[in-house]
Design an enzyme around this catalytic site. Sequence first.
Site, short mmCIF file in Angstrom:
data_model
loop_
_atom_site.label_atom_id
_atom_site.label_comp_id
_atom_site.label_asym_id
_atom_site.label_seq_id
_atom_site.Cartn_x
_atom_site.Cartn_y
_atom_site.Cartn_z
N GLU A 165 -17.33 -1.03 -0.12
CA GLU A 165 -17.25 -0.24 -1.35
C GLU A 165 -18.54 -0.26 -2.17
OE1 GLU A 165 -13.74 -1.58 -3.41
OE2 GLU A 165 -12.45 -1.21 -1.67
N ASN A 206 -17.34 -0.40 5.11
CA ASN A 206 -15.94 -0.08 4.80
C ASN A 206 -15.84 0.46 3.37
OD1 ASN A 206 -13.07 -0.33 5.68
ND2 ASN A 206 -12.92 -1.73 3.94
N HIS A 242 -6.26 4.66 1.75
CA HIS A 242 -5.20 4.47 0.76
C HIS A 242 -4.85 5.87 0.24
CE1 HIS A 242 -5.55 0.15 0.93
NE2 HIS A 242 -6.85 0.21 0.64
N GLU A 270 -7.24 0.31 6.27
CA GLU A 270 -6.35 -0.19 5.22
C GLU A 270 -5.27 0.84 4.89
OE1 GLU A 270 -8.48 -1.72 1.82
OE2 GLU A 270 -10.16 -2.43 3.06
N ASP A 272 -2.25 3.01 3.88
CA ASP A 272 -0.94 3.12 3.27
C ASP A 272 -0.84 4.50 2.62
OD1 ASP A 272 -2.41 2.67 0.83
OD2 ASP A 272 -1.94 0.54 0.91
#
Length: 470
Positions: A165, A206, A242, A270, A272
Site C-alpha cells: 500500500e 501488494n 476488498h 485478500e 472479500d
Amino acid sequence: MPAPAGRARRVLAATAAAAVVGTLAVGMAVAAPSTTDAAPTLGQLAAAKGRYFGSATDNPTLTNAPYTAVLGGEFNQITVGNTQKWMYTEPSRGQFDYTQADRIVDFAQAHNQVVRGHTLVWHNQLPGWIDTVPAGELLGVVRNHIANVAGHYRGDVVHWDVVNEAFEEDGTRRQSVFQQKIGDGYIAEAFKAARAADPNAELYYNDYNIEGIGAKSDAVYNLVRSFKQQGIPIDGVGLQAHLVLGQVPSTLRQNIQRFADLGVDVAITELDIRMRTPRDATKDAQQAADYRAVTNACLAVTRCVGITVWDFSDGYSWIPSVFPGEGAALIYDENFGKKPAYWAVYEALGGTTTTTTTTTTTTTTTGGNGTGCTATYRVTGQWHGGYQAEVTVRNTATSATTGWAVRWTLAQGQTVGSLWNGVATTSGRDVTVRNADYNGRIAVGGTASFGFTGTSTGANPVPTITCATT
C-alpha cells in the site's frame, strides 16, 4: 544471508511436506488432489488447475477447533494475517520476536499448506519507535528488518508481500514515514533486501483498489515496468480485492493480463466481497456471481497463480468493525456453513454440483381471530452433500399479520445451517422458523420469505411444511 539458527525444525517439516505435494509450473508446491471418493476441497480443485486457493488467518482463531478443522482441511495456502507485520516481529529496535507468526507457519506446514508472508514494509501497524529513527538511519533499519524477518522464514514462505500500500488513490506516493525520510527509492531497496534475505521466495508488491484499470493501478503498473527495466527484483503483484457487492471491476481480467505481460505473476491476495447486512437470497446470489467472476478472471490468465480470501468465515471478518452496517463478505457463514459464494467458487474451479427446483405448499389456519398463512418451500440449489432452500410465507387472512412461524420435520440425514431473514430453533429433527424483527408484519395478500443452506446425506426430500400466524 545464511539461514538463522533455530529454523532446522521448520525446514525439515517443509521438506517432509514437499514429498507429498504437487508442484505448480511457477515453482510453488501445493497440495495435490485427493484420490478418494470424497468431494474435493477448494484447495484440491485449485491445485488441479495449477493454482492455490487459500485463506488468511490470525493467532486467536488457532484455538477454535471447528475453525481450524476448516482452515486445515479446505485450503492449500495460508497467509499470516497480522503477526508477521513489523509491530509484532520487531517491537523494539533490533529485538525480534517470531513466536506468534511461527505458530501459524507451523500449522500450515502440518497441513501441507504453502505460506504467503505478509508484510515486510507497510505504513501501518508499525511500532512507535520507528517514528523516532533519524532520516539518515531509516534505510539501514529497513534493510536490517527485512534481512532478519525474511531470513528467519527463508525456505518457509513462497511469496513475500515486500511492500504494501505505497500509493494513494490518485496514483501519487503515500507520504509514509518511509517515503518522507527515505524517498522514492525505498521500495526498490526493500525488494533488493528481500531478494538477498531469501533468493527463492517470490517477491510481491501488494495493494488495494488496483483490481481494475485506473490511476492507482496505472501507478503500480509503471512501478513494476520500471523495476523490470532496471533489473530490480520483483516477481509478482498482489491485488487485494476488498470488493463491494455487485462492483467487481469490469477490467479485472484485462488488468491481470497487463501485469502478467510485464513478466510478473499476479495473485488475488485478500479477497472479500461485502454487502449491506442482513443477508438475503438476492444478495447471496449476487455475491456468488461476484466470487465466480473473480475466480474466472484469475483462471483466464496463466500467470494468475492463486486466490486468498481474507479469512474464510463471516464470524472472523474485519469488515463489520470498519464498515458499519456491512459484512457477510466471505464464503462461509458465522457457523462455518458453506454459502452460495463457496459453491460458486467450487464450480468455477471445476467442482461438480447439481441444481434442482421443487415446490410444495401446505396451508394451516390458526388463531382465534381467523388469521392464517400459507408457506411455500422451494429447493433452489443442490450439490454433493448440501442444498439451499427458500420458504415464502403468504398472508391469506383479512388483516395484516404481526408475526408468523413455519414448521417442518427434517428427513434423516438433513440439517439446517445458515439461515437468513428469520430466526430458527430446532428440537431433534423438528425445525421452527419465526419471523425476524423486521419482517413479521405482512399485509393482506403480501409475502415474506427466508432462505437457508443445509447438508443432506440422502435424497433431500421436500418436507411437509406448516405455517401459522402469531
